[in-house]
Design a protein around this motif. Structure first.
Motif, PDB file in Angstrom:
ATOM      1  N   LEU A 121      -0.074   3.960 -43.406  1.00  0.00           N
ATOM      2  CA  LEU A 121       0.456   4.810 -42.342  1.00  0.00           C
ATOM      3  C   LEU A 121       1.348   5.876 -42.961  1.00  0.00           C
ATOM      4  CD1 LEU A 121       1.809   2.454 -39.515  1.00  0.00           C
ATOM      5  CD2 LEU A 121      -0.207   3.895 -39.419  1.00  0.00           C
ATOM      6  N   ALA A 123       4.379   8.328 -41.627  1.00  0.00           N
ATOM      7  CA  ALA A 123       5.230   8.496 -40.450  1.00  0.00           C
ATOM      8  C   ALA A 123       6.341   9.499 -40.724  1.00  0.00           C
ATOM      9  CB  ALA A 123       5.831   7.153 -40.042  1.00  0.00           C
ATOM     10  N   THR A 124       6.552  10.400 -39.745  1.00  0.00           N
ATOM     11  CA  THR A 124       7.644  11.370 -39.847  1.00  0.00           C
ATOM     12  C   THR A 124       8.732  11.091 -38.810  1.00  0.00           C
ATOM     13  OG1 THR A 124       6.506  12.918 -38.381  1.00  0.00           O
ATOM     14  CG2 THR A 124       6.148  13.193 -40.747  1.00  0.00           C
ATOM     15  N   THR A 127       8.276   6.858 -33.788  1.00  0.00           N
ATOM     16  CA  THR A 127       7.161   6.614 -32.865  1.00  0.00           C
ATOM     17  C   THR A 127       5.821   6.543 -33.609  1.00  0.00           C
ATOM     18  OG1 THR A 127       6.817   8.967 -32.406  1.00  0.00           O
ATOM     19  CG2 THR A 127       8.344   7.770 -30.963  1.00  0.00           C
ATOM     20  N   GLU A 128       5.741   7.173 -34.783  1.00  0.00           N
ATOM     21  CA  GLU A 128       4.485   7.163 -35.542  1.00  0.00           C
ATOM     22  C   GLU A 128       4.252   5.861 -36.300  1.00  0.00           C
ATOM     23  OE1 GLU A 128       4.253  11.972 -36.299  1.00  0.00           O
ATOM     24  OE2 GLU A 128       4.707  10.672 -37.983  1.00  0.00           O
ATOM     25  N   VAL A 133       1.656   1.130 -32.648  1.00  0.00           N
ATOM     26  CA  VAL A 133       0.781   1.778 -33.645  1.00  0.00           C
ATOM     27  C   VAL A 133       0.301   0.733 -34.648  1.00  0.00           C
ATOM     28  CG1 VAL A 133       0.686   3.512 -35.489  1.00  0.00           C
ATOM     29  CG2 VAL A 133       1.955   3.999 -33.382  1.00  0.00           C
TER      30      VAL A 133
END
Length: 139
Positions: A121, A123-124, A127-128, A133
């Motif tokens: 994954l 992610a920034t 929520t990502e 997820v």
């Protein structure tokens, strides 16, 4: 050996802790950081097997990049207990541009050192890489 793209090496402890998580399930998660002065990736934090996903997410700084491994346990539709090892490249929008560049250019080499994770994954923001997820990626 240092990465040609970024000059960043991987500390042996990173590989040892990952093997312990993968083979013995000694940890729930591992957070890695790049020590720019030492030009190497080091283990910043390990999570005990009893720690939750929330503990893991809280251990990632809001404004600094990190690499992380998370061992996610789940139950399939057939009621089988399974596990997936996630590699997460954490690169928050508000981290330093230089830091994002170093982490991005070192990522492939670092991933090669950690043989055996199943899902990746990027992610920034939180929520990502939320639990929803994570769950959606194990199927």
């Amino acid at each position: 050996m240092a990465n040609a793209a970024s000059g960043i090496a991987v500390n042996d402890d990173c590989k040892l802790k990952f093997l312990e998580l993968k083979a013995k399930r000694t940890y729930r998660f591992i957070v890695f950081k790049i020590e720019e002065k030492q030009k190497q990736v080091v283990v910043e934090k390990v999570g005990e097997p009893t720690q939750s996903y929330e503990d893991f997410a809280a251990s990632l700084p809001a404004d600094e990049c990190r690499y992380a491994i998370y061992d996610f346990d789940f139950v399939t539709k057939e009621n089988c207990q399974k596990s997936r090892i996630f590699f997460i490249a954490w690169s928050p929008d508000n981290s330093r541009v230089r830091s994002k560049m170093i982490y991005a250019s070192s990522k492939d080499r670092f991933k090669r050192e950690l043989d055996g994770f199943q899902v990746e994954l990027q992610a920034t923001d939180p929520t990502e890489m939320g639990l929803d997820v994570i769950r959606s990626r194990v199927g």
